[in-house]
Design a protein around this motif. Structure first.
Motif, PDB file in Angstrom:
ATOM      1  N   ILE A 180      40.302  68.195  58.645  1.00 37.36           N
ATOM      2  CA  ILE A 180      39.749  67.185  57.747  1.00 37.36           C
ATOM      3  C   ILE A 180      40.526  65.878  57.886  1.00 37.36           C
ATOM      4  O   ILE A 180      41.688  65.872  58.319  1.00 37.36           O
ATOM      5  CB  ILE A 180      39.720  67.651  56.270  1.00 37.36           C
ATOM      6  N   ILE A 181      39.865  64.787  57.520  1.00 36.84           N
ATOM      7  CA  ILE A 181      40.484  63.455  57.600  1.00 36.84           C
ATOM      8  C   ILE A 181      40.337  62.744  56.258  1.00 36.84           C
ATOM      9  O   ILE A 181      39.210  62.535  55.778  1.00 36.84           O
ATOM     10  CB  ILE A 181      39.826  62.576  58.690  1.00 36.84           C
ATOM     11  N   TYR A 182      41.460  62.402  55.653  1.00 35.27           N
ATOM     12  CA  TYR A 182      41.465  61.467  54.523  1.00 35.27           C
ATOM     13  C   TYR A 182      41.427  60.067  55.136  1.00 35.27           C
ATOM     14  O   TYR A 182      42.342  59.686  55.857  1.00 35.27           O
ATOM     15  CB  TYR A 182      42.745  61.630  53.690  1.00 35.27           C
ATOM     16  N   THR A 183      40.352  59.333  54.865  1.00 34.84           N
ATOM     17  CA  THR A 183      40.067  58.143  55.669  1.00 34.84           C
ATOM     18  C   THR A 183      40.653  56.842  55.128  1.00 34.84           C
ATOM     19  O   THR A 183      40.309  55.772  55.616  1.00 34.84           O
ATOM     20  CB  THR A 183      38.542  57.981  55.831  1.00 34.84           C
ATOM     21  N   GLY A 184      41.552  56.931  54.144  1.00 34.36           N
ATOM     22  CA  GLY A 184      42.210  55.723  53.646  1.00 34.36           C
ATOM     23  C   GLY A 184      41.642  55.304  52.302  1.00 34.36           C
ATOM     24  O   GLY A 184      40.529  55.689  51.919  1.00 34.36           O
ATOM     25  N   THR A 185      42.432  54.511  51.587  1.00 33.31           N
ATOM     26  CA  THR A 185      42.064  54.152  50.211  1.00 33.31           C
ATOM     27  C   THR A 185      41.778  52.667  50.054  1.00 33.31           C
ATOM     28  O   THR A 185      42.423  51.841  50.703  1.00 33.31           O
ATOM     29  CB  THR A 185      43.196  54.576  49.229  1.00 33.31           C
ATOM     30  N   PRO A 186      40.801  52.347  49.208  1.00 35.88           N
ATOM     31  CA  PRO A 186      40.568  50.931  48.896  1.00 35.88           C
ATOM     32  C   PRO A 186      41.631  50.428  47.905  1.00 35.88           C
ATOM     33  O   PRO A 186      42.500  51.195  47.487  1.00 35.88           O
ATOM     34  CB  PRO A 186      39.177  50.939  48.258  1.00 35.88           C
ATOM     35  N   ALA A 187      41.550  49.179  47.531  1.00 35.17           N
ATOM     36  CA  ALA A 187      42.541  48.587  46.629  1.00 35.17           C
ATOM     37  C   ALA A 187      42.460  49.211  45.241  1.00 35.17           C
ATOM     38  O   ALA A 187      41.477  49.870  44.893  1.00 35.17           O
ATOM     39  CB  ALA A 187      42.300  47.082  46.529  1.00 35.17           C
ATOM     40  N   GLY A 188      43.534  49.041  44.472  1.00 31.28           N
ATOM     41  CA  GLY A 188      43.531  49.479  43.077  1.00 31.28           C
ATOM     42  C   GLY A 188      44.447  50.648  42.789  1.00 31.28           C
ATOM     43  O   GLY A 188      44.404  51.209  41.697  1.00 31.28           O
ATOM     44  N   VAL A 189      45.276  51.036  43.769  1.00 31.48           N
ATOM     45  CA  VAL A 189      46.174  52.166  43.539  1.00 31.48           C
ATOM     46  C   VAL A 189      47.154  51.817  42.413  1.00 31.48           C
ATOM     47  O   VAL A 189      47.507  50.662  42.214  1.00 31.48           O
ATOM     48  CB  VAL A 189      46.954  52.551  44.826  1.00 31.48           C
ATOM     49  N   ALA A 190      47.567  52.850  41.667  1.00 29.19           N
ATOM     50  CA  ALA A 190      48.512  52.645  40.567  1.00 29.19           C
ATOM     51  C   ALA A 190      49.164  53.976  40.236  1.00 29.19           C
ATOM     52  O   ALA A 190      48.791  55.024  40.773  1.00 29.19           O
ATOM     53  CB  ALA A 190      47.786  52.074  39.339  1.00 29.19           C
ATOM     54  N   ALA A 191      50.151  53.919  39.336  1.00 29.61           N
ATOM     55  CA  ALA A 191      50.930  55.114  39.005  1.00 29.61           C
ATOM     56  C   ALA A 191      50.180  56.012  38.033  1.00 29.61           C
ATOM     57  O   ALA A 191      49.563  55.549  37.067  1.00 29.61           O
ATOM     58  CB  ALA A 191      52.267  54.693  38.407  1.00 29.61           C
ATOM     59  N   LEU A 192      50.256  57.326  38.272  1.00 27.75           N
ATOM     60  CA  LEU A 192      49.671  58.324  37.376  1.00 27.75           C
ATOM     61  C   LEU A 192      50.465  58.390  36.075  1.00 27.75           C
ATOM     62  O   LEU A 192      51.675  58.194  36.060  1.00 27.75           O
ATOM     63  CB  LEU A 192      49.711  59.705  38.037  1.00 27.75           C
ATOM     64  N   LEU A 193      49.742  58.718  35.006  1.00 28.62           N
ATOM     65  CA  LEU A 193      50.370  58.897  33.698  1.00 28.62           C
ATOM     66  C   LEU A 193      50.280  60.367  33.298  1.00 28.62           C
ATOM     67  O   LEU A 193      49.259  61.025  33.558  1.00 28.62           O
ATOM     68  CB  LEU A 193      49.653  58.042  32.647  1.00 28.62           C
ATOM     69  N   ASP A 194      51.319  60.861  32.643  1.00 28.93           N
ATOM     70  CA  ASP A 194      51.308  62.244  32.182  1.00 28.93           C
ATOM     71  C   ASP A 194      50.155  62.453  31.200  1.00 28.93           C
ATOM     72  O   ASP A 194      49.961  61.652  30.280  1.00 28.93           O
ATOM     73  CB  ASP A 194      52.647  62.557  31.505  1.00 28.93           C
ATOM     74  N   GLY A 195      49.385  63.506  31.416  1.00 28.46           N
ATOM     75  CA  GLY A 195      48.319  63.873  30.484  1.00 28.46           C
ATOM     76  C   GLY A 195      46.984  63.208  30.738  1.00 28.46           C
ATOM     77  O   GLY A 195      46.001  63.543  30.074  1.00 28.46           O
ATOM     78  N   GLU A 196      46.918  62.297  31.688  1.00 26.00           N
ATOM     79  CA  GLU A 196      45.629  61.608  31.887  1.00 26.00           C
ATOM     80  C   GLU A 196      44.668  62.430  32.751  1.00 26.00           C
ATOM     81  O   GLU A 196      45.074  63.324  33.482  1.00 26.00           O
ATOM     82  CB  GLU A 196      45.841  60.216  32.502  1.00 26.00           C
ATOM     83  N   SER A 197      43.384  62.073  32.631  1.00 26.59           N
ATOM     84  CA  SER A 197      42.349  62.731  33.431  1.00 26.59           C
ATOM     85  C   SER A 197      41.722  61.726  34.383  1.00 26.59           C
ATOM     86  O   SER A 197      41.539  60.559  34.031  1.00 26.59           O
ATOM     87  CB  SER A 197      41.253  63.300  32.527  1.00 26.59           C
ATOM     88  N   LEU A 198      41.401  62.211  35.576  1.00 26.57           N
ATOM     89  CA  LEU A 198      40.796  61.374  36.605  1.00 26.57           C
ATOM     90  C   LEU A 198      39.476  62.003  37.031  1.00 26.57           C
ATOM     91  O   LEU A 198      39.380  63.227  37.155  1.00 26.57           O
ATOM     92  CB  LEU A 198      41.700  61.297  37.838  1.00 26.57           C
ATOM     93  N   THR A 199      38.490  61.160  37.268  1.00 30.34           N
ATOM     94  CA  THR A 199      37.215  61.652  37.795  1.00 30.34           C
ATOM     95  C   THR A 199      36.809  60.800  38.989  1.00 30.34           C
ATOM     96  O   THR A 199      36.835  59.563  38.911  1.00 30.34           O
ATOM     97  CB  THR A 199      36.101  61.579  36.729  1.00 30.34           C
ATOM     98  N   ALA A 200      36.472  61.471  40.083  1.00 36.41           N
ATOM     99  CA  ALA A 200      35.975  60.768  41.270  1.00 36.41           C
ATOM    100  C   ALA A 200      34.457  60.729  41.207  1.00 36.41           C
ATOM    101  O   ALA A 200      33.813  61.712  40.833  1.00 36.41           O
ATOM    102  CB  ALA A 200      36.435  61.504  42.528  1.00 36.41           C
ATOM    103  N   LEU A 201      33.896  59.579  41.567  1.00 34.80           N
ATOM    104  CA  LEU A 201      32.439  59.413  41.571  1.00 34.80           C
ATOM    105  C   LEU A 201      31.973  59.043  42.972  1.00 34.80           C
ATOM    106  O   LEU A 201      32.539  58.145  43.616  1.00 34.80           O
ATOM    107  CB  LEU A 201      32.010  58.296  40.617  1.00 34.80           C
ATOM    108  N   TRP A 202      30.929  59.747  43.420  1.00 33.08           N
ATOM    109  CA  TRP A 202      30.264  59.388  44.675  1.00 33.08           C
ATOM    110  C   TRP A 202      28.856  58.956  44.323  1.00 33.08           C
ATOM    111  O   TRP A 202      28.099  59.735  43.746  1.00 33.08           O
ATOM    112  CB  TRP A 202      30.252  60.590  45.638  1.00 33.08           C
ATOM    113  N   ASN A 203      28.527  57.707  44.617  1.00 30.05           N
ATOM    114  CA  ASN A 203      27.192  57.200  44.323  1.00 30.05           C
ATOM    115  C   ASN A 203      26.851  57.394  42.840  1.00 30.05           C
ATOM    116  O   ASN A 203      25.726  57.729  42.491  1.00 30.05           O
ATOM    117  CB  ASN A 203      26.171  57.933  45.205  1.00 30.05           C
ATOM    118  N   GLY A 204      27.865  57.219  41.985  1.00 34.94           N
ATOM    119  CA  GLY A 204      27.651  57.306  40.547  1.00 34.94           C
ATOM    120  C   GLY A 204      27.669  58.719  39.977  1.00 34.94           C
ATOM    121  O   GLY A 204      27.583  58.897  38.764  1.00 34.94           O
TER     122      GLY A 204
END
Ligand code: ZN
Length: 216
Positions: A180-204
């Motif tokens: 597999i290939i992780y193809t790189g990240t767009p701008a906007g990276v930042a530090a994770l916070l303890d306890g937070e939740s993240l959701t990835a969206l593809w085409n909404g």
């Protein structure tokens, strides 16, 4: 290959591309590369983005999220093969990075493993059918933190598109079924916070989620 996203056992090598989006390279003060910058992660870094909580080291400085399109080779690379024939699935994944550790490694000229390859550093969402190069560019991908969009990208902004990455990796290191290939990240990276939740969206649409526990 199986489309069961919990089946990470079929994944062989994890290749990652650094600085493949111009604005992200610049936001970290890096030059825009002239050829693909490739590194690898151990498969042990994988964790399914299925809503679970992932425990990460909280005592080594900031851990940055990097949302990326991840492509899976469904067959072995060979010279001249088209990306649309080679890749059979895509997902969204996070290339988690111990940024302070990485800065020190860069200063010393040391490899990035400690910053990029730690346990849990490779969250990966469910596999989706590969939409082809044309289809990839038709949809945006984004990362939500709480209700806010932290990163928003589109494959058409890649400096080195998937066909170039496949040729580069395949001819130098090998690219075979299950890699597999992780193809790189767009701008906007930042530090994770303890306890937070993240959701990835593809085409909404939701394409993986995770909650974060930083272990001190
Ligand atoms: Zn990355």
């Amino acid at each position: 290959m199986t489309n069961d996203y919990t089946d990470h056992s079929a994944i062989r090598n994890i290749y990652c591309i650094g600085r493949n989006y111009r604005l992200h390279a610049l936001e970290l003060g890096n030059e825009v590369p002239k050829s693909p910058m490739v590194f690898t992660k151990p498969t042990h870094a994988l964790v399914p983005m299925d809503g679970r909580e992932v425990e990460l080291p909280g005592d080594q400085g900031e851990i940055h999220f990097e949302l990326e399109i991840v492509l899976r080779a469904g067959r072995d690379w060979e010279p001249g093969i088209a990306a649309d024939e080679l890749f059979d699935a895509m997902a969204l994944g996070l290339d988690l990075t111990l940024r302070d550790v990485q800065s020190k490694l860069k200063e010393k000229g040391h490899p990035w493993l400690a910053a990029k390859g730690f346990l849990g550093s490779s969250p990966l969402g469910p596999w989706l059918p590969f939409p082809g190069l044309a289809g990839l560019a038709k949809a945006d991908f984004s990362l939500l933190r709480g209700g806010d969009t932290a990163q928003l990208g589109n494959a058409s902004d890649m400096i080195f598109p998937p066909d170039v990455l496949a040729e580069h990796i395949g001819s130098r290191y090998g690219l075979r079924r299950g890699d597999i290939i992780y193809t790189g990240t767009p701008a906007g990276v930042a530090a994770l916070l303890d306890g937070e939740s993240l959701t990835a969206l593809w085409n909404g649409e939701a394409a993986g989620s995770l909650s974060i526990r930083l272990r001190s």
